[in-house]
Design a protein around this motif. Structure first.
Motif, mmCIF file in Angstrom:
data_model
loop_
_atom_site.group_PDB
_atom_site.id
_atom_site.type_symbol
_atom_site.label_atom_id
_atom_site.label_comp_id
_atom_site.label_asym_id
_atom_site.label_seq_id
_atom_site.Cartn_x
_atom_site.Cartn_y
_atom_site.Cartn_z
ATOM 1 N N ASP A 54 0.909 -1.199 0.072
ATOM 2 C CA ASP A 54 -0.048 -0.067 -0.014
ATOM 3 C C ASP A 54 0.912 1.297 0.021
ATOM 4 O OD1 ASP A 54 -1.647 2.227 1.161
ATOM 5 O OD2 ASP A 54 -3.262 0.707 1.153
ATOM 6 N N GLN A 90 -0.112 6.006 -10.590
ATOM 7 C CA GLN A 90 0.256 4.941 -9.515
ATOM 8 C C GLN A 90 -1.439 4.625 -8.929
ATOM 9 O OE1 GLN A 90 -0.444 4.645 -5.829
ATOM 10 N NE2 GLN A 90 0.756 2.832 -6.091
ATOM 11 N N SER A 91 -1.499 3.354 -8.729
ATOM 12 C CA SER A 91 -2.804 2.810 -8.287
ATOM 13 C C SER A 91 -2.636 1.952 -7.058
ATOM 14 C CB SER A 91 -3.365 1.574 -9.422
ATOM 15 O OG SER A 91 -3.457 2.475 -10.526
ATOM 16 N N THR A 92 -3.282 2.296 -6.056
ATOM 17 C CA THR A 92 -3.338 1.452 -4.810
ATOM 18 C C THR A 92 -4.823 1.130 -4.596
ATOM 19 O OG1 THR A 92 -1.540 2.888 -3.787
ATOM 20 C CG2 THR A 92 -2.972 1.528 -2.318
ATOM 21 N N ALA A 95 -9.674 -1.403 -6.433
ATOM 22 C CA ALA A 95 -10.807 -0.608 -6.782
ATOM 23 C C ALA A 95 -10.136 0.459 -7.771
ATOM 24 C CB ALA A 95 -11.533 0.107 -5.680
ATOM 25 N N ALA A 96 -8.788 0.472 -7.472
ATOM 26 C CA ALA A 96 -7.846 1.603 -8.335
ATOM 27 C C ALA A 96 -7.180 0.824 -9.330
ATOM 28 C CB ALA A 96 -7.162 2.317 -7.573
ATOM 29 N N THR A 97 -7.530 -0.323 -9.718
ATOM 30 C CA THR A 97 -7.213 -1.330 -10.785
ATOM 31 C C THR A 97 -5.713 -1.873 -10.368
ATOM 32 O OG1 THR A 97 -5.936 0.454 -12.243
ATOM 33 C CG2 THR A 97 -8.071 0.004 -12.471
ATOM 34 N N GLN A 98 -5.108 -1.709 -9.021
ATOM 35 C CA GLN A 98 -3.806 -2.327 -8.806
ATOM 36 C C GLN A 98 -3.999 -3.905 -8.771
ATOM 37 O OE1 GLN A 98 -2.712 -1.785 -4.565
ATOM 38 N NE2 GLN A 98 -0.465 -2.553 -5.249
ATOM 39 N N TRP A 120 -11.285 10.725 -18.343
ATOM 40 C CA TRP A 120 -11.638 11.155 -16.905
ATOM 41 C C TRP A 120 -13.271 11.449 -17.173
ATOM 42 C CZ3 TRP A 120 -8.627 11.167 -12.926
ATOM 43 C CH2 TRP A 120 -7.352 11.195 -13.030
#
Length: 288
Positions: A54, A90-92, A95-98, A120
């Protein structure tokens, strides 16, 4: 998002275990490499060498090292490939595609004709009143920034931390100095009085002093880490003596020595032989 670092594909690349990995850059802090399926020409991932899932669990030092590495890679990509633009992503969290639970930054060169799609949504997610409430909620929990300190203040801060490190080292030495006569008397008296229980009491004293000494070592290491953070100019609050500020955000306080502390050359080679000696004396007296 928890994962065993041994099964993390990024950790494998960092350790040099993936012969097919196209590594752009590697040092003791960060590694940069091409993903398995680059979205565009020159698409590069920048990751911390320590396994962290994370973004918010990075230390301040790791955040700075990553930021510097992303900037360095972005400059190199732009110089080598002359793209029309760049995305840093940067994806964490899922739900943010990590998809890989190891913090990573995408440096994505962009051309007007590339296949990358990044859109967007139209319209605001909240109305003005809701945005004002969200703004207040974030501001209330935002940690204060570190005050800018002078070079003289930093030197004074370092001297305070060094004094604690010295005190921990002296306390460790004192614990050994106190233990040796106690153990000598306990084991000697056990042999002369033929009492295995006295030998076991000596072993107990060794264990107590061993844990105490290992904890001194743990605290010394924590303050050494804080010293390094302050010396490198990391944003640590002025004159703070809290070594937790050099640890990952959200790290749990642990007041017991860790395995590396117990196994240290300053602890294990001293206390393990003394414990074994006491147990041997107790066994000899008990079975003789």
């Amino acid at each position: 998002m928890a994962v065993n670092p041994a099964s993390c594909p990024f950790c494998e690349i960092i350790a040099g275990g993936d012969a097919d990995a196209r590594v752009v850059h590697r040092n003791e802090k960060v590694t940069a490499f091409f993903p398995l399926q680059p979205a565009t020409r020159g698409h590069t991932l920048v990751v911390p060498n320590r396994h962290v899932a994370d973004l918010t669990n990075l230390t301040v030092a790791e955040s700075r090292d990553l930021g510097e590495a992303v900037h360095r890679i972005a400059r190199a990509v732009r110089s080598a490939l002359s793209p029309d633009g760049l995305n840093v992503i940067q994806s964490t969290g899922a739900a943010a595609t990590q998809t890989v639970p190891h913090v990573h930054f995408h440096v994505v060169p962009r051309w007007s004709s590339d296949r990358m799609i990044l859109r967007w949504p139209q319209g605001a997610a909240e109305d003005d009143a809701a945005q004002d409430m969200t703004l207040l909620a974030i501001r209330e929990v935002l940690p204060p920034g570190a005050a800018r300190v002078s070079a003289e203040d930093r030197r004074q801060h370092l001297s305070f931390i060094q004094a604690v490190i010295t005190r921990m080292s002296q306390a460790s030495s004192s614990s050994k100095s106190w233990l040796l006569p106690i153990v000598t008397l306990a084991y000697g008296y056990a042999i002369t009085s033929k009492s295995p229980m006295v030998a076991l009491l000596g072993c107990l004293a060794v264990l107590v002093f061993g844990v105490l000494d290992a904890n001194y070592l743990k605290q010394e290491r924590a303050f050494r880490k804080l010293y390094d953070e302050v010396a490198s100019g990391r944003p640590i609050p002025a004159f703070s003596m809290n070594p937790a500020l050099a640890s990952p955000v959200g790290a749990r306080a642990n007041y017991w020595p860790d395995k590396p502390d117990l196994r240290s050359w300053a602890v294990a080679p001293v206390y393990v032989p003394l414990t074994l000696a006491g147990l041997s004396i107790a066994a000899w007296l008990f079975y003789r």
